[in-house]
Design a protein around this motif. Structure first.
Motif, PDB file in Angstrom:
ATOM      1  N   LEU A  49      65.484 -52.695 -88.009  1.00 30.18           N
ATOM      2  CA  LEU A  49      64.394 -53.663 -87.823  1.00 30.18           C
ATOM      3  C   LEU A  49      63.309 -53.451 -88.869  1.00 30.18           C
ATOM      4  O   LEU A  49      62.792 -54.405 -89.455  1.00 30.18           O
ATOM      5  CB  LEU A  49      63.810 -53.531 -86.411  1.00 30.18           C
ATOM      6  N   VAL A  50      62.972 -52.200 -89.122  1.00 29.78           N
ATOM      7  CA  VAL A  50      61.925 -51.915 -90.108  1.00 29.78           C
ATOM      8  C   VAL A  50      62.403 -52.309 -91.505  1.00 29.78           C
ATOM      9  O   VAL A  50      61.660 -52.887 -92.300  1.00 29.78           O
ATOM     10  CB  VAL A  50      61.520 -50.423 -90.073  1.00 29.78           C
ATOM     11  N   ALA A  51      63.698 -52.013 -91.808  1.00 30.15           N
ATOM     12  CA  ALA A  51      64.214 -52.303 -93.146  1.00 30.15           C
ATOM     13  C   ALA A  51      64.505 -53.788 -93.334  1.00 30.15           C
ATOM     14  O   ALA A  51      64.633 -54.254 -94.461  1.00 30.15           O
ATOM     15  CB  ALA A  51      65.493 -51.502 -93.389  1.00 30.15           C
ATOM     16  N   GLY A  52      64.636 -54.540 -92.238  1.00 30.12           N
ATOM     17  CA  GLY A  52      64.895 -55.969 -92.357  1.00 30.12           C
ATOM     18  C   GLY A  52      66.356 -56.325 -92.268  1.00 30.12           C
ATOM     19  O   GLY A  52      66.746 -57.459 -92.527  1.00 30.12           O
ATOM     20  N   PHE A  53      67.219 -55.377 -91.885  1.00 28.46           N
ATOM     21  CA  PHE A  53      68.635 -55.697 -91.708  1.00 28.46           C
ATOM     22  C   PHE A  53      68.878 -56.374 -90.371  1.00 28.46           C
ATOM     23  O   PHE A  53      69.933 -56.954 -90.145  1.00 28.46           O
ATOM     24  CB  PHE A  53      69.488 -54.438 -91.823  1.00 28.46           C
ATOM     25  N   GLU A  54      67.936 -56.232 -89.469  1.00 33.67           N
ATOM     26  CA  GLU A  54      67.962 -56.985 -88.214  1.00 33.67           C
ATOM     27  C   GLU A  54      66.645 -57.736 -88.093  1.00 33.67           C
ATOM     28  O   GLU A  54      65.603 -57.220 -88.494  1.00 33.67           O
ATOM     29  CB  GLU A  54      68.101 -56.049 -87.005  1.00 33.67           C
ATOM     30  N   ARG A  55      66.712 -58.955 -87.545  1.00 29.80           N
ATOM     31  CA  ARG A  55      65.485 -59.705 -87.267  1.00 29.80           C
ATOM     32  C   ARG A  55      65.243 -59.683 -85.760  1.00 29.80           C
ATOM     33  O   ARG A  55      66.188 -59.922 -84.999  1.00 29.80           O
ATOM     34  CB  ARG A  55      65.636 -61.165 -87.717  1.00 29.80           C
ATOM     35  N   PRO A  56      64.015 -59.427 -85.326  1.00 29.72           N
ATOM     36  CA  PRO A  56      63.761 -59.424 -83.882  1.00 29.72           C
ATOM     37  C   PRO A  56      63.837 -60.840 -83.313  1.00 29.72           C
ATOM     38  O   PRO A  56      63.583 -61.817 -84.018  1.00 29.72           O
ATOM     39  CB  PRO A  56      62.342 -58.863 -83.770  1.00 29.72           C
ATOM     40  N   ASP A  57      64.239 -60.938 -82.027  1.00 29.88           N
ATOM     41  CA  ASP A  57      64.225 -62.242 -81.362  1.00 29.88           C
ATOM     42  C   ASP A  57      62.788 -62.677 -81.121  1.00 29.88           C
ATOM     43  O   ASP A  57      62.475 -63.861 -81.134  1.00 29.88           O
ATOM     44  CB  ASP A  57      64.974 -62.164 -80.021  1.00 29.88           C
ATOM     45  N   SER A  58      61.919 -61.713 -80.838  1.00 29.01           N
ATOM     46  CA  SER A  58      60.501 -62.016 -80.674  1.00 29.01           C
ATOM     47  C   SER A  58      59.709 -60.767 -81.042  1.00 29.01           C
ATOM     48  O   SER A  58      60.260 -59.678 -81.143  1.00 29.01           O
ATOM     49  CB  SER A  58      60.202 -62.431 -79.234  1.00 29.01           C
ATOM     50  N   GLY A  59      58.403 -60.958 -81.237  1.00 29.96           N
ATOM     51  CA  GLY A  59      57.552 -59.849 -81.621  1.00 29.96           C
ATOM     52  C   GLY A  59      57.329 -59.788 -83.121  1.00 29.96           C
ATOM     53  O   GLY A  59      57.908 -60.590 -83.869  1.00 29.96           O
ATOM     54  N   ARG A  60      56.465 -58.847 -83.556  1.00 33.04           N
ATOM     55  CA  ARG A  60      56.134 -58.732 -84.969  1.00 33.04           C
ATOM     56  C   ARG A  60      56.321 -57.301 -85.452  1.00 33.04           C
ATOM     57  O   ARG A  60      56.137 -56.348 -84.708  1.00 33.04           O
ATOM     58  CB  ARG A  60      54.666 -59.133 -85.202  1.00 33.04           C
ATOM     59  N   ILE A  61      56.693 -57.190 -86.724  1.00 32.92           N
ATOM     60  CA  ILE A  61      56.792 -55.873 -87.361  1.00 32.92           C
ATOM     61  C   ILE A  61      55.812 -55.854 -88.519  1.00 32.92           C
ATOM     62  O   ILE A  61      55.879 -56.695 -89.421  1.00 32.92           O
ATOM     63  CB  ILE A  61      58.218 -55.617 -87.862  1.00 32.92           C
ATOM     64  N   LEU A  62      54.882 -54.910 -88.483  1.00 32.46           N
ATOM     65  CA  LEU A  62      53.862 -54.814 -89.535  1.00 32.46           C
ATOM     66  C   LEU A  62      54.071 -53.527 -90.319  1.00 32.46           C
ATOM     67  O   LEU A  62      54.355 -52.476 -89.739  1.00 32.46           O
ATOM     68  CB  LEU A  62      52.459 -54.815 -88.920  1.00 32.46           C
ATOM     69  N   ILE A  63      53.951 -53.635 -91.634  1.00 30.29           N
ATOM     70  CA  ILE A  63      53.963 -52.428 -92.461  1.00 30.29           C
ATOM     71  C   ILE A  63      52.691 -52.463 -93.291  1.00 30.29           C
ATOM     72  O   ILE A  63      52.452 -53.426 -94.033  1.00 30.29           O
ATOM     73  CB  ILE A  63      55.204 -52.355 -93.370  1.00 30.29           C
ATOM     74  N   GLY A  64      51.850 -51.450 -93.126  1.00 35.82           N
ATOM     75  CA  GLY A  64      50.563 -51.425 -93.820  1.00 35.82           C
ATOM     76  C   GLY A  64      49.706 -52.623 -93.438  1.00 35.82           C
ATOM     77  O   GLY A  64      48.963 -53.147 -94.268  1.00 35.82           O
ATOM     78  N   GLY A  65      49.846 -53.087 -92.202  1.00 37.53           N
ATOM     79  CA  GLY A  65      49.022 -54.179 -91.714  1.00 37.53           C
ATOM     80  C   GLY A  65      49.539 -55.559 -92.083  1.00 37.53           C
ATOM     81  O   GLY A  65      49.055 -56.568 -91.585  1.00 37.53           O
ATOM     82  N   ARG A  66      50.570 -55.630 -92.959  1.00 40.91           N
ATOM     83  CA  ARG A  66      51.105 -56.943 -93.340  1.00 40.91           C
ATOM     84  C   ARG A  66      52.300 -57.285 -92.460  1.00 40.91           C
ATOM     85  O   ARG A  66      53.158 -56.435 -92.208  1.00 40.91           O
ATOM     86  CB  ARG A  66      51.533 -56.940 -94.802  1.00 40.91           C
TER      87      ARG A  66
END
Lengths: 238, 540
Positions: A49-66
């Motif tokens: 999820l963090v690397a972007g190989f999976e996309r979440p069905d819902s919710g947000r992933i932030l890295i460095g606030g982006r």
């Protein structure tokens, strides 16, 4: 070198066939965090999820606030090291490391000297011309770390990177990893089966169970005698 | 550890002896004729023979090129577009030609591109007048590509599927542009599979018999195998047949040796694929459109002849055909022969597997001895000797012994045995993993309990191997049902199988009947292959 960025998972939910993950957690910028838990608990899914190989069905992933939720893997400030298959068998080690600078292998002279420096730093000086098959398992993972160095991203994800190495070799690799993290200040997240590794790295740890973060805290506390019951049951402590 | 089975390896040795007898007998026949007519054999190495040899290689090379290059494009298009509409159907369709007997494929080619084929009304005006139909080289190429394009596509698709998913993830994370991705990830996998796939297709086309026999026209478009058949069946010229056979044998020997060299394990990273999730790069809109066109064209090419034979077959007077005693007799003969040869193939294979395992366990050196090697690989060597060759050798022997057409037993026994031998390499591949695993699990216990061979077979081996046995049986039956090898030489009005009857109807220009028979034969083989596929899948 770039210093680390914080990772935030905001109400992230993902259903894969027969498996559900729900993460709502954070990882501090520039920290070392071990993800520990039984197989099937969602450790690799967390990294994907963090690397972007999976996309979440819902919710947000932030890295460095982006917000990174919709960004493709290549656009994220992340490097990942897998358990195996980090290197292309038909390219020599220097080229494999060089891919971290230019994925089409158009390298300038300064790129090449960076590659040499990264190889030297990871203990592979003089082995740039070898093919992956001519290296030991530990050396191949060192080469993967050398690529992480030339790639120079603020976040490093490792998916059981030393699982196939013996205990002594694993300790060496952990020491190298800890030194590299100290030098670059990158945020380091590592999946491991061994609570010892987490304790040895002396960072934080998050304990996963059935697709959720069941417990988190400093590794020494989490896996120590005063840790939570679920963790103590997992490691079999009396 | 020594754990020789109670059988002492006797069945395995007997199986090897039988295989040796089949091939050895054929060679004996050829040697006999060469000895009797020594001068004639040498004289038979003439222009006709060299022309046949040249044509054999030339059409095989063209067929390979036309099959393999589009297959590369197709495999890539299918792989990179997992969400392409109808992708699963296309991959299923590409399994069909492998299940269809080659004589049916030849018939299907005619039904689409022939003088009276489905496309004739549209092709006629293009050719300026009436469509002459495909014949000779063009017909052979169309049929060969119909067969081998799907085969090569599936091989390449497997190669792409075998790329560890981490590679794609790495490429995605590094932001690798498409050309680099192709050069660094796709091409190494495809390139590694290319020599094997091309070699296999070349071998299949160089030894293809039924297609060349029915679509090749005259001496200008005749391969060595067809020339052997004609030399024996029409000209009755054993000297020429012997010369042709020797040439063909040298050719297939070289090909097999080359294939084995190519098939040697290539050095590389000995990594295990541990990642289960598949990650593929998202294709660009242009790539997606291109894939659509490529897949559509490939699908049309493969589906065309299949549809044509279905249409032509249904147009035939199936009701009358179904009542014909000829058909009943041919069908019954075919089924009995297929049944017998499938059972024989299973029995021989089990015997060889047991022998191989016993030898492997009783040796103390790292390298297998000759007997173990032969038990494991002997059945594959049979592919070196095409059925028509074996048939030719025994035919000559039978003539020498005054046996041909005077007995009702010689031909059928030979057809059953050769068909069984031809199925063995495939049956072996299906059975070996399950057999060796089951033996590993049960051998000690069975020995400890003092089970007899038969009790053991009934209580332990057969239940454990049920699925692969069913798969192997159905596969061997389908191969035998569709085979037009030995029967082409030994067939007669008293001994006819479905493919032989089909060939006879084609030869007497009863095309509608032939199309109906082809449809029936294709459906029978298809059902068996589907049964084999189901059983084979469930075993995993």
């Amino acid at each position: 070198m770039s210093s680390g960025l914080a990772i935030t998972m905001e109400a992230v939910h993902l259903a894969l066939d027969g498996f559900e993950a729900a993460f709502d957690t954070g990882i501090e910028a520039g920290s070392i965090t071990a993800l520990v838990g039984p197989s099937g608990s969602g450790k690799s899914t967390f990294l994907n999820l963090v690397a972007g190989f999976e996309r979440p069905d819902s919710g947000r992933i932030l890295i460095g606030g982006r917000d990174m939720t919709a960004i493709a893997p290549a656009g994220r400030p992340v490097s990942m090291v897998f358990q195996e298959n980090n290197l292309f068998g038909h390219l020599d080690i220097a080229a494999n490391v060089g891919l971290g600078r230019s994925p089409s292998l158009r390298l300038t002279a300064s790129d090449r000297s960076d590659v040499e420096a990264a190889l030297a730093r990871t203990g592979l000086a003089g082995k740039g011309h070898r093919k992956p098959a001519e290296l030991s398992g530990g050396e191949r993972q060192r080469a993967a770390l050398a690529r992480v160095l030339v790639r120079d991203r603020p976040v490093l994800l490792l998916d059981e990177p030393f699982a196939s190495l013996g205990p002594a070799l694993r300790r060496d690799m952990l020491a190298l990893l800890r030194d590299l993290q100290a030098e670059t200040g990158m945020t380091l997240v590592m999946v491991t089966h061994h609570p010892d590794d987490a304790v040895w790295l002396d960072g934080n740890a998050q304990f996963l169970e059935a697709g959720r973060i069941a417990a988190r805290g400093p590794a020494a506390w989490l896996f120590g005698p005063d840790g939570p019951g679920a963790v103590r049951r997992y490691i079999g402590a009396k | 550890m020594t754990m020789t089975g109670a059988t002492g390896g006797l069945p395995g040795r007997a199986a090897l002896a039988l295989l040796g007898l089949i091939v050895g007998g054929a060679f004996a026949g050829l040697a006999l004729s060469a000895w009797r007519q020594g001068g004639d054999v040498a004289g038979a190495f003439d222009t006709y023979l060299w022309n046949a040899a040249r044509f054999t290689l030339w059409q095989a090379a063209l067929s390979t090129l036309l099959s393999v290059v589009p297959a590369l494009l197709l495999a890539r298009a299918l792989f990179l577009n997992p969400r392409l509409p109808g992708r699963g159907l296309v991959i299923g369709l590409f399994a069909l030609p492998l299940a269809i007997p080659s004589i049916v494929a030849a018939m299907a080619t005619l039904a689409l591109y022939g003088r009276a084929g489905l496309l004739a009304p549209w092709l006629g005006p293009l050719a300026g007048g009436s469509w002459p139909g495909v014949f000779g080289l063009s017909g052979i190429l169309l049929a060969h590509v119909f067969f081998n394009l799907p085969l090569a596509t599936r091989l390449f698709l497997e190669a792409l599927d075998a790329i560890p998913p981490d590679r794609w993830r790495l490429a995605a994370q590094l932001g690798m542009p498409a050309p680099s991705r192709f050069r660094l990830i796709e091409w190494p996998a495809l390139g590694a599979a290319l020599p094997g796939a091309a070699g296999l297709v070349f071998m299949l086309c160089a030894t293809s018999f039924a297609i060349v026999l029915t679509l090749g026209g005259g001496p200008g478009a005749s391969t060595l195998e067809v020339a052997i058949y004609q030399a024996l069946r029409f000209d009755f010229d054993p000297a020429r047949a012997a010369a042709l056979t020797l040439t063909q044998l040298a050719l297939t020997g070289l090909l097999v040796a080359g294939l084995m060299r190519i098939g040697a394990p290539l050095t590389g990273e000995a990594n295990l694929t541990l990642s289960r999730q598949s990650w593929r790069p998202a294709p660009s809109p242009f790539e997606r459109r291109l894939a659509m066109v490529v897949v559509l064209a490939g699908t049309a090419f493969v589906a065309g002849p299949i549809l044509a034979i279905a249409v032509a077959g249904l147009r035939a007077d199936l009701a009358r055909l179904a009542m014909e005693p000829d058909l009943h007799r041919a069908l019954a003969t075919s089924l009995v022969i297929a049944l017998a040869s499938a059972l024989l193939a299973l029995a021989l294979t089990l015997a060889l597997l047991r022998l191989r395992l016993d030898r492997e366990r009783s040796r103390r050196v790292p390298r297998p001895g000759w007997l173990e090697w032969l038990a494991g690989n002997g059945s594959a060597l049979i592919l070196l000797v095409p059925p028509v060759l074996v048939g030719a050798g025994w035919f000559i022997l039978a003539v020498e012994a005054g046996q041909v057409r005077h007995t009702n037993l010689f031909g059928p026994v030979l057809v059953v045995t050769v068909n069984a031998a031809m199925a063995m390499p495939f049956v072996m591949r299906l059975l070996r993993p399950a057999h060796d695993a089951a033996a590993e699990r049960h051998d000690r216990l069975a020995a400890n309990l003092g089970m007899s061979v038969w009790t053991r077979l009934r209580l332990v081996d057969l239940p454990a191997l049920k699925r692969p046995l069913v798969a192997g049986f159905a596969f061997a039956m389908a191969l035998s049902l569709g085979d037009l090898g030995v029967i082409a030489l030994f067939g007669s009005d008293d001994f006819e199988t479905l493919p032989w009857l089909l060939l006879a109807r084609m030869g007497s220009y009863r095309t509608a009947d032939a199309a109906g028979l082809a449809l029936i034969l294709a459906l029978l083989c298809l059902l068996l292959m589907m049964a084999a596929g189901r059983a084979g899948r469930q075993q995993a």
